[in-house]
Scaffold this active site. Structure first.
Site, short mmCIF file in Angstrom:
data_model
loop_
_atom_site.label_atom_id
_atom_site.label_comp_id
_atom_site.label_asym_id
_atom_site.label_seq_id
_atom_site.Cartn_x
_atom_site.Cartn_y
_atom_site.Cartn_z
N SER A 1 -3.85 -2.87 -0.40
CA SER A 1 -2.76 -3.69 0.12
C SER A 1 -3.26 -5.08 0.47
O SER A 1 -4.28 -5.22 1.15
CB SER A 1 -2.20 -3.00 1.37
OG SER A 1 -1.24 -3.82 1.98
N ASN B 1 -7.34 4.40 9.28
CA ASN B 1 -6.80 3.17 9.86
C ASN B 1 -6.82 3.16 11.38
O ASN B 1 -6.76 2.10 12.00
CB ASN B 1 -5.37 2.92 9.36
CG ASN B 1 -4.50 4.15 9.44
OD1 ASN B 1 -4.82 5.20 8.89
ND2 ASN B 1 -3.41 4.03 10.14
N THR C 1 10.52 -7.91 -11.99
CA THR C 1 9.91 -9.22 -12.23
C THR C 1 8.72 -9.43 -11.30
O THR C 1 8.83 -9.22 -10.09
CB THR C 1 10.97 -10.33 -12.02
OG1 THR C 1 12.04 -10.06 -12.91
CG2 THR C 1 10.39 -11.71 -12.31
N GLY D 1 0.82 -1.21 0.00
CA GLY D 1 0.00 0.00 0.00
C GLY D 1 0.86 1.26 0.00
O GLY D 1 0.52 2.25 -0.65
N CYS E 1 1.76 1.04 13.01
CA CYS E 1 2.93 1.65 12.39
C CYS E 1 3.59 2.66 13.33
O CYS E 1 4.76 2.94 13.22
CB CYS E 1 2.54 2.36 11.10
SG CYS E 1 1.37 1.43 10.13
N1 PLP Z 1 -2.60 3.26 4.15
C1 PLP Z 1 -3.33 2.88 5.20
C2 PLP Z 1 -4.63 3.57 5.48
C3 PLP Z 1 -2.88 1.85 6.03
O1 PLP Z 1 -3.62 1.49 7.10
C4 PLP Z 1 -1.65 1.22 5.75
C5 PLP Z 1 -1.12 0.17 6.64
O2 PLP Z 1 -1.51 0.04 7.78
C6 PLP Z 1 -0.95 1.64 4.60
C7 PLP Z 1 -1.45 2.66 3.83
C8 PLP Z 1 0.35 1.00 4.22
O3 PLP Z 1 0.13 -0.27 3.63
P1 PLP Z 1 1.32 -1.33 3.56
O4 PLP Z 1 1.48 -1.88 4.92
O5 PLP Z 1 0.86 -2.36 2.58
O6 PLP Z 1 2.52 -0.59 3.06
#
Ligand code: PLP
Length: 396
Positions: free
Chosen positions: A201, A153, A239, A72, A327
């Site tokens: 994602s 999120n 790839t 993502g 995160c």
């Molecule tokens: N965007 C949102 C709203 C998310 O919650 C997250 C991951 O928690 C991401 C982007 C990032 O996705 P990825 O973990 O696949 O890089």
């Protein structure tokens, strides 16, 4: 009795049986490079095409509008940085986003500001919401891109995507949405909702970590981030990770299958959990509104304690959860989303996110409700900033 309850589905999900089964042959016998010309490679190429169609169908897009990425974060970076370069050539240098985006969007916008772009970060209200009027008011003659997440999120707020899409289309502005948390939880139709680019994602919907996709409407052309071979029609070289792409295709198909029944079931669990926490524990607040909320999201703040302490004690009784967002947990700064909805630092620090999905049960919710109140009580009894007497006086 102690049980194991995984309540962190917004952080990541388990690979489902159907996804594992679809993917495994491409990790074993079907290992051909999709770009080669012999039969083994053709099996991989066919698998890529099938997965592309599955992802497209789930979003109501065309297969040629789907590009596979590594996650993502890459999709967000590509959409925003890539389109910023395209719009600059047309003399547009202004981007509109919100203050509560994931860092994959926020930090990308910050990086673009250093390159001379200007960015408006729309403030949110106390539930994390924004209005279409706010977007309309922020548009200038320089605006080339609007990037607004589909669903938050951390606090689960769902944004008025179709209305923002209609506004942007009318004003001839490209509209990107980070739908990483929304796919599989909200029905999405990129055509009906006038979405020009959409990030998703795999690991949020039972595919492995390390696979994502970007939908790019035909006619919209973000500049590539990477340069190399001709994969993904030259737009995203490298790839192809055939096994994970197959997994994403299957996961997308499964995610939209029976989505109404699934979200209805999960919403009931969520509401039971929210009601149980709000009635069973004093000095607690729900972050995010009760309406327009992701079906599995529960985010609450407890006065007088630290979220990290709650997570450790929950882990000790078999419950996986998160404070702020996964995160950012581990960092001492409180979440930018909780600060944006107006929480003071002291309360934002005591926040807990429990994210449910269709694999959770009523027993899981009742187990959380049985162990959480004594955990909060215990942490408060040890907390130097929790004054029970004062609290009693306030709530009397
Ligand atoms: N965007 C949102 C709203 C998310 O919650 C997250 C991951 O928690 C991401 C982007 C990032 O996705 P990825 O973990 O696949 O890089």
């Amino acid at each position: 009795m102690k049980r194991f309850v995984y309540a962190d589905h917004s952080a990541t999900t388990r690979i489902s049986e159907s996804v594992m089964e679809a993917m495994l042959p491409y990790l074993k016998e079907n290992y051909g490079n999709a770009s080669s010309i012999y039969g083994l490679a053709g099996i991989s190429e066919m698998a890529l095409n099938r997965a592309r169609s599955q992802v497209a169908k789930a979003l109501h897009a065309q297969p040629e509008e789907i590009f596979f990425t590594s996650c993502g974060t890459e999709s967000d970076n590509w959409a925003i940085k890539g389109y910023a370069q395209t719009m600059k050539k047309k003399g547009k240098t202004h981007i509109i986003t919100t203050a509560v985006e994931h860092h994959a969007v926020l930090y990308t916008c910050k990086a673009l500001e250093k390159e001379g772009f200007s960015v408006t970060y729309l403030p949110v209200d106390a539930t994390g919401a924004i209005t279409v009027q706010q977007v309309a008011d922020a548009i200038t003659g320089q605006t080339g891109l609007v990037s607004i997440m589909y669903a938050n999120n951390e606090i689960g707020t769902i944004y008025p995507i179709a209305e923002i899409g209609a506004l942007c289309r009318k004003r001839n502005i490209v509209f990107h949405t980070d739908a990483v948390q929304a796919v599989g939880n909200v029905p999405i139709d990129v055509k009906a909702q006038n979405i020009d680019m959409l990030s998703l994602s795999g690991h949020k919907l039972h595919a492995p970590k390390g696979i994502g996709a970007l939908y790019v409407r035909r006619g919209v052309s973000p500049q590539p981030l990477l340069h190399g071979g001709g994969q993904e029609r030259g737009k995203r070289p490298g790839t192809e990770n055939v096994a994970f792409i197959v997994a994403l295709g299957k996961a997308m198909e499964d995610a939209v299958n029976h989505i109404e029944e699934k979200t209805a079931k999960v919403s009931k669990l969520r509401d039971r959990l929210i009601d149980g926490i709000l009635t069973g524990i004093p000095a607690v607040r729900l972050n995010g509104g009760r309406e327009n909320r992701l079906c599995g999201n529960v985010n609450v703040s407890f006065e007088g304690i630290e979220g990290e302490g709650i997570l450790l004690l929950l882990d000790a009784v078999g419950i996986c959860a998160s404070s702020g967002s996964a995160c950012t947990s581990g960092a001492l700064d409180p979440s930018h989303v909780l600060l944006a909805i107006g929480l003071p630092h002291s309360i934002a620090h005591g926040s807990l996110r429990l994210s449910l999905n269709e694999e959770n049960t009523l027993e899981d919710v009742d187990y959380i409700l049985s162990v959480l109140p004594p955990i909060i009580k215990r942490l408060r009894s040890m907390s130097p900033i929790w004054d029970e007497e004062k609290q009693r006086a306030v709530s009397a």
